[in-house]
Design a protein around this motif. Sequence first.
Motif, PDB file in Angstrom:
ATOM      1  N   THR A 215       0.901  -1.359  -0.031  1.00 19.62           N
ATOM      2  CA  THR A 215      -0.084   0.053  -0.006  1.00 19.62           C
ATOM      3  C   THR A 215       0.854   1.212   0.173  1.00 19.62           C
ATOM      4  O   THR A 215       1.831   1.174   0.681  1.00 19.62           O
ATOM      5  CB  THR A 215      -0.988   0.181   1.107  1.00 19.62           C
ATOM      6  N   VAL A 216       0.576   2.126  -0.850  1.00 10.29           N
ATOM      7  CA  VAL A 216       1.384   3.518  -0.972  1.00 10.29           C
ATOM      8  C   VAL A 216       1.042   4.258   0.440  1.00 10.29           C
ATOM      9  O   VAL A 216       0.124   4.391   0.856  1.00 10.29           O
ATOM     10  CB  VAL A 216       0.875   4.187  -2.029  1.00 10.29           C
ATOM     11  N   ILE A 217       2.144   4.668   0.966  1.00 14.36           N
ATOM     12  CA  ILE A 217       2.372   5.472   2.161  1.00 14.36           C
ATOM     13  C   ILE A 217       2.206   7.206   1.660  1.00 14.36           C
ATOM     14  O   ILE A 217       1.375   7.838   2.209  1.00 14.36           O
ATOM     15  CB  ILE A 217       3.408   5.488   3.218  1.00 14.36           C
ATOM     16  N   ALA A 218       3.435   7.146   0.633  1.00 15.07           N
ATOM     17  CA  ALA A 218       3.232   8.876   0.535  1.00 15.07           C
ATOM     18  C   ALA A 218       4.368   8.614  -1.052  1.00 15.07           C
ATOM     19  O   ALA A 218       4.822   7.651  -1.207  1.00 15.07           O
ATOM     20  CB  ALA A 218       4.285   9.483   1.321  1.00 15.07           C
ATOM     21  N   THR A 219       4.134   9.733  -1.584  1.00 12.69           N
ATOM     22  CA  THR A 219       4.813  10.059  -2.811  1.00 12.69           C
ATOM     23  C   THR A 219       5.546  11.449  -2.771  1.00 12.69           C
ATOM     24  O   THR A 219       5.066  12.313  -2.140  1.00 12.69           O
ATOM     25  CB  THR A 219       4.103   9.752  -4.046  1.00 12.69           C
ATOM     26  N   ASP A 220       6.913  11.417  -3.120  1.00 18.03           N
ATOM     27  CA  ASP A 220       7.541  12.803  -3.032  1.00 18.03           C
ATOM     28  C   ASP A 220       8.653  12.636  -4.066  1.00 18.03           C
ATOM     29  O   ASP A 220       8.675  11.840  -4.875  1.00 18.03           O
ATOM     30  CB  ASP A 220       8.311  12.996  -1.819  1.00 18.03           C
ATOM     31  N   ALA A 221       9.605  13.707  -4.144  1.00 18.69           N
ATOM     32  CA  ALA A 221      10.741  13.578  -5.341  1.00 18.69           C
ATOM     33  C   ALA A 221      11.389  12.406  -5.330  1.00 18.69           C
ATOM     34  O   ALA A 221      12.103  12.245  -6.236  1.00 18.69           O
ATOM     35  CB  ALA A 221      11.262  15.040  -5.090  1.00 18.69           C
ATOM     36  N   GLY A 223      10.436   9.409  -4.751  1.00 22.96           N
ATOM     37  CA  GLY A 223       9.831   8.034  -5.154  1.00 22.96           C
ATOM     38  C   GLY A 223       8.592   7.903  -4.401  1.00 22.96           C
ATOM     39  O   GLY A 223       8.236   8.731  -3.830  1.00 22.96           O
ATOM     40  N   VAL A 224       8.231   6.698  -4.417  1.00 19.58           N
ATOM     41  CA  VAL A 224       7.041   6.198  -3.847  1.00 19.58           C
ATOM     42  C   VAL A 224       7.412   5.396  -2.574  1.00 19.58           C
ATOM     43  O   VAL A 224       7.949   4.306  -2.839  1.00 19.58           O
ATOM     44  CB  VAL A 224       5.955   5.384  -4.810  1.00 19.58           C
ATOM     45  N   ASP A 229       2.920  -5.719   2.268  1.00 23.75           N
ATOM     46  CA  ASP A 229       2.115  -6.842   2.847  1.00 23.75           C
ATOM     47  C   ASP A 229       3.109  -7.661   3.808  1.00 23.75           C
ATOM     48  O   ASP A 229       2.337  -8.473   4.614  1.00 23.75           O
ATOM     49  CB  ASP A 229       0.976  -7.333   1.743  1.00 23.75           C
ATOM     50  N   ALA A 230       4.078  -7.951   3.096  1.00 21.71           N
ATOM     51  CA  ALA A 230       4.981  -9.012   3.754  1.00 21.71           C
ATOM     52  C   ALA A 230       5.858  -8.279   4.819  1.00 21.71           C
ATOM     53  O   ALA A 230       6.497  -8.790   5.619  1.00 21.71           O
ATOM     54  CB  ALA A 230       6.061  -9.359   2.974  1.00 21.71           C
ATOM     55  N   GLY A 231       5.445  -6.805   5.101  1.00 21.37           N
ATOM     56  CA  GLY A 231       6.034  -6.305   6.365  1.00 21.37           C
ATOM     57  C   GLY A 231       7.283  -5.515   5.965  1.00 21.37           C
ATOM     58  O   GLY A 231       8.190  -5.799   4.925  1.00 21.37           O
ATOM     59  N   GLY A 232       7.259  -4.536   6.664  1.00 24.54           N
ATOM     60  CA  GLY A 232       8.507  -3.412   6.049  1.00 24.54           C
ATOM     61  C   GLY A 232       8.175  -2.130   5.035  1.00 24.54           C
ATOM     62  O   GLY A 232       7.007  -2.450   4.478  1.00 24.54           O
ATOM     63  N   GLU A 233       8.853  -1.268   4.612  1.00 29.49           N
ATOM     64  CA  GLU A 233       8.689  -0.529   3.861  1.00 29.49           C
ATOM     65  C   GLU A 233      10.004  -0.275   2.837  1.00 29.49           C
ATOM     66  O   GLU A 233      11.068  -0.819   3.025  1.00 29.49           O
ATOM     67  CB  GLU A 233       8.499   0.966   4.478  1.00 29.49           C
ATOM     68  N   ILE A 234       9.609   0.028   1.600  1.00 31.94           N
ATOM     69  CA  ILE A 234      10.670   0.341   0.492  1.00 31.94           C
ATOM     70  C   ILE A 234      10.275   1.508  -0.208  1.00 31.94           C
ATOM     71  O   ILE A 234       8.977   1.962  -0.214  1.00 31.94           O
ATOM     72  CB  ILE A 234      11.058  -0.787  -0.264  1.00 31.94           C
ATOM     73  N   ILE A 235      11.227   1.939  -0.987  1.00 36.89           N
ATOM     74  CA  ILE A 235      11.061   3.413  -1.699  1.00 36.89           C
ATOM     75  C   ILE A 235      11.201   2.771  -3.349  1.00 36.89           C
ATOM     76  O   ILE A 235      12.104   1.994  -3.627  1.00 36.89           O
ATOM     77  CB  ILE A 235      12.169   4.315  -1.598  1.00 36.89           C
ATOM     78  N   ARG A 243      -1.254   7.317  -5.735  1.00 35.47           N
ATOM     79  CA  ARG A 243      -1.477   8.158  -4.697  1.00 35.47           C
ATOM     80  C   ARG A 243      -1.462   7.301  -3.461  1.00 35.47           C
ATOM     81  O   ARG A 243      -1.822   6.237  -3.317  1.00 35.47           O
ATOM     82  CB  ARG A 243      -2.913   8.811  -4.760  1.00 35.47           C
ATOM     83  N   ALA A 244      -1.303   8.053  -2.219  1.00 36.27           N
ATOM     84  CA  ALA A 244      -1.342   7.578  -0.856  1.00 36.27           C
ATOM     85  C   ALA A 244      -2.618   6.822  -0.691  1.00 36.27           C
ATOM     86  O   ALA A 244      -3.644   7.084  -1.002  1.00 36.27           O
ATOM     87  CB  ALA A 244      -1.343   8.573   0.118  1.00 36.27           C
ATOM     88  N   SER A 245      -2.492   5.353  -0.135  1.00 38.64           N
ATOM     89  CA  SER A 245      -3.522   4.533   0.052  1.00 38.64           C
ATOM     90  C   SER A 245      -3.678   3.364  -0.953  1.00 38.64           C
ATOM     91  O   SER A 245      -4.641   2.556  -0.882  1.00 38.64           O
ATOM     92  CB  SER A 245      -5.011   5.094   0.673  1.00 38.64           C
ATOM     93  N   ASP A 246      -3.060   3.978  -2.102  1.00 36.06           N
ATOM     94  CA  ASP A 246      -3.388   3.081  -3.328  1.00 36.06           C
ATOM     95  C   ASP A 246      -2.749   1.636  -2.900  1.00 36.06           C
ATOM     96  O   ASP A 246      -1.763   1.342  -2.516  1.00 36.06           O
ATOM     97  CB  ASP A 246      -2.715   3.442  -4.658  1.00 36.06           C
ATOM     98  N   LYS A 247      -3.559   0.451  -3.246  1.00 36.03           N
ATOM     99  CA  LYS A 247      -2.925  -0.884  -3.287  1.00 36.03           C
ATOM    100  C   LYS A 247      -2.304  -0.962  -4.646  1.00 36.03           C
ATOM    101  O   LYS A 247      -2.503  -0.547  -5.694  1.00 36.03           O
ATOM    102  CB  LYS A 247      -4.156  -1.688  -3.436  1.00 36.03           C
TER     103      LYS A 247
END
Length: 326
Positions: A215-221, A223-224, A229-235, A243-247
């Motif tokens: 799920t998208v948390i945020a977008t900025d210069a 990246g996204v 869903d597997a846990g953790g975050e990436i750019i 957009r934020a909240s998009d699957k």
Amino acid sequence: MASVSEAKSLVLDRITHRFASGTMAVSDINLDVKGGEIIALLGPSGCGKTTLLRIIAGFIGQSEGRVIIGNDVVDALPPNRRAVGIVFQNYALFPHLSISENVGYGLAARGVDKATRNKEAQRLLDMVQLGPFGERLPRQLSGGQQQRVALARALAIKPSILLLDEQEALSMADRVAVLSHGHLEQFGTPSEIYDQPQTLFVNTFVGTANRVTGTVIATDADGVKVALDAGGEIIARAPKPVRASDKVIVCLRPEHLTFVSDDSGFAGEIGMALPLGATVVHEIKAKDGSSIKISQARTGGTPLREAGTPVRVAPLAPGLATVFPQ
């Protein structure tokens, strides 16, 4: 698809073709190929590659659009007046003609005298390293040798455009056109196709790619930012706006991943390790049950990670992962 002797440009302008049954073979294809440029058409069986090549060569008249070779619209010209050579998927050699006669067939059809066409056929057979085989019949050659004969025959007429059906052209292509279900998915250099895929199809069809959801948390210069869903975050990079909240579906190439000791990326455990010569492929089982492959150079003496070992995996750099809307 390659331009050769006195190479001319090739423009496909909105090429669309429907079969008599109503089935759409290719739809709104636009390509602009420079003279001397080597272009590879890539796609699964039935995507429209061969139909497109036959349209260019003049064996099929497209339903809509124009074929422009050099400065000339050639739609009204028959195949023998288009200066296009084609090597078919099955080579289409004449079984009753010798190899030399096969190579010289196009020249004979153009009224070239026998002595001249025999000399040119021999020159081309020497070029493809089949000089001693001129008197043999096609059935007396291997498949690879027949392929070279077909190439020599196509080159004999000194075509402005050379079309190769089902050939290994990707490694030497200047640009690659990726087709799917008759549509042009992306047209770019091999590096752009591999490293900056514009669609989910291109990302998964060209090379190997892991697919995970998030799920998208945020977008900025930069990246996204995606919560996996597997846990953790990436750019990641996003070819299409999200957009934020998009699957989203996140694609990660195995060689773009690495093991990390911090809290970046996502956690899992080793499922299996497969040594493949200079590389080793580890399968990672993530917490949500998904499976991720990571490919790394295998240095001398480095032990393989044992099954069940807890690990954490992240992209080598921000933006190597690519996201697409679900």
